[in-house]
Design a protein around this motif. Structure first.
Motif, PDB file in Angstrom:
ATOM      1  N   ARG A 284       0.845  -1.197   0.000  1.00 21.60           N
ATOM      2  CA  ARG A 284       0.000   0.000   0.000  1.00 21.60           C
ATOM      3  C   ARG A 284       0.887   1.257   0.000  1.00 21.60           C
ATOM      4  O   ARG A 284       0.644   2.215  -0.734  1.00 21.60           O
TER       5      ARG A 284
ATOM      6  N   ARG B  25      -9.068   0.339  -3.084  1.00 26.24           N
ATOM      7  CA  ARG B  25      -8.074  -0.655  -2.653  1.00 26.24           C
ATOM      8  C   ARG B  25      -8.571  -1.393  -1.409  1.00 26.24           C
ATOM      9  O   ARG B  25      -8.444  -2.612  -1.293  1.00 26.24           O
TER      10      ARG B  25
ATOM     11  N   GLU C  90      -8.663  -5.409  -0.609  1.00 26.83           N
ATOM     12  CA  GLU C  90      -7.355  -5.676   0.005  1.00 26.83           C
ATOM     13  C   GLU C  90      -7.273  -7.069   0.621  1.00 26.83           C
ATOM     14  O   GLU C  90      -6.238  -7.724   0.547  1.00 26.83           O
TER      15      GLU C  90
END
Length: 214
Positions: A130, A153, A157
């Protein structure tokens, strides 16, 4: 003053819940029991409720009338939509950012890339991955775009961390990071964009497989 304290508590709880979803501690379809979680975090029900509402807005939770909040399960259609948007937003972010990227930010991204080689857990891999992308997008000049990227995201994730587990013994995603970094070093905005989109398409393929196998 009290309201500010509640806001900061809710943000802290939201961050903890986000991480629990990302690392698989809270799994798809699992119900969140407000009272139990409030006890666990040592907070009142009000910031807990606000944290849950925050994650619902981010697309991580769904609320049902009779069940309350549950961790959202993604369909193949969800995954396609999320990665289509990510390709547009992240491809553009790195394209804009590369033109403004300073040497210090690039050096930090290279350090994070090296640290990823030695990451000993999927949680650490996830954090570093990240950070790697966030650094390379940081100079794009559009805070709303970066916020949207972070939320998209966040929605996938937990699946990407499973991907990292599957790839732990291979350098596949690191080779893609290498190519992105090289384009950034050369200040090649078009190359950085195409490499980033290719990287997202690799992730999409693996995540799609995981979702379809569920």
């Amino acid at each position: 003053m009290m309201e500010a304290k509640l806001d900061s508590t809710a943000d802290a709880v939201a961050a903890s819940l986000r991480e629990m979803i990302a690392n698989g501690e809270l799994t798809g379809g699992e119900r969140l029991v407000e009272r139990d979680l409030a006890d666990r975090f040592g907070v009142s029900r009000i910031p807990m409720r606000e944290a849950i509402q925050q994650l619902e807005r981010e697309g991580l939770l769904e609320t049902f009338r009779n069940r309350g909040a549950v961790v959202r399960m993604l369909t193949a259609a969800d995954v396609k939509e999320i990665y289509d948007l990510r390709a547009l937003l992240e491809g553009d972010a790195i394209y804009q950012s590369v033109k403004q990227l300073d040497d210090e930010t690039l050096a930090r991204a290279e350090l994070v890339h090296r640290l990823l080689d030695d990451a000993s857990s999927t949680t650490r891999q996830g954090e570093l991955n990240r950070e790697f992308h966030a650094l390379l997008y940081a100079c794009c000049g559009n805070a709303r775009q970066l916020k949207a990227i972070a939320e998209l995201r966040g929605q996938v994730e937990r699946y990407e961390r499973l991907q990292n587990t599957l790839l732990a013994d291979t350098p596949s995603f690191q080779l893609e990071h290498d190519a992105i970094l090289q384009a950034c070093r050369e200040r090649n905005a078009r190359g950085a964009r195409s490499m980033t989109i290719a990287h997202l398409n690799s992730a999409r393929a693996t995540v799609m497989q995981l979702v379809e196998d569920d």
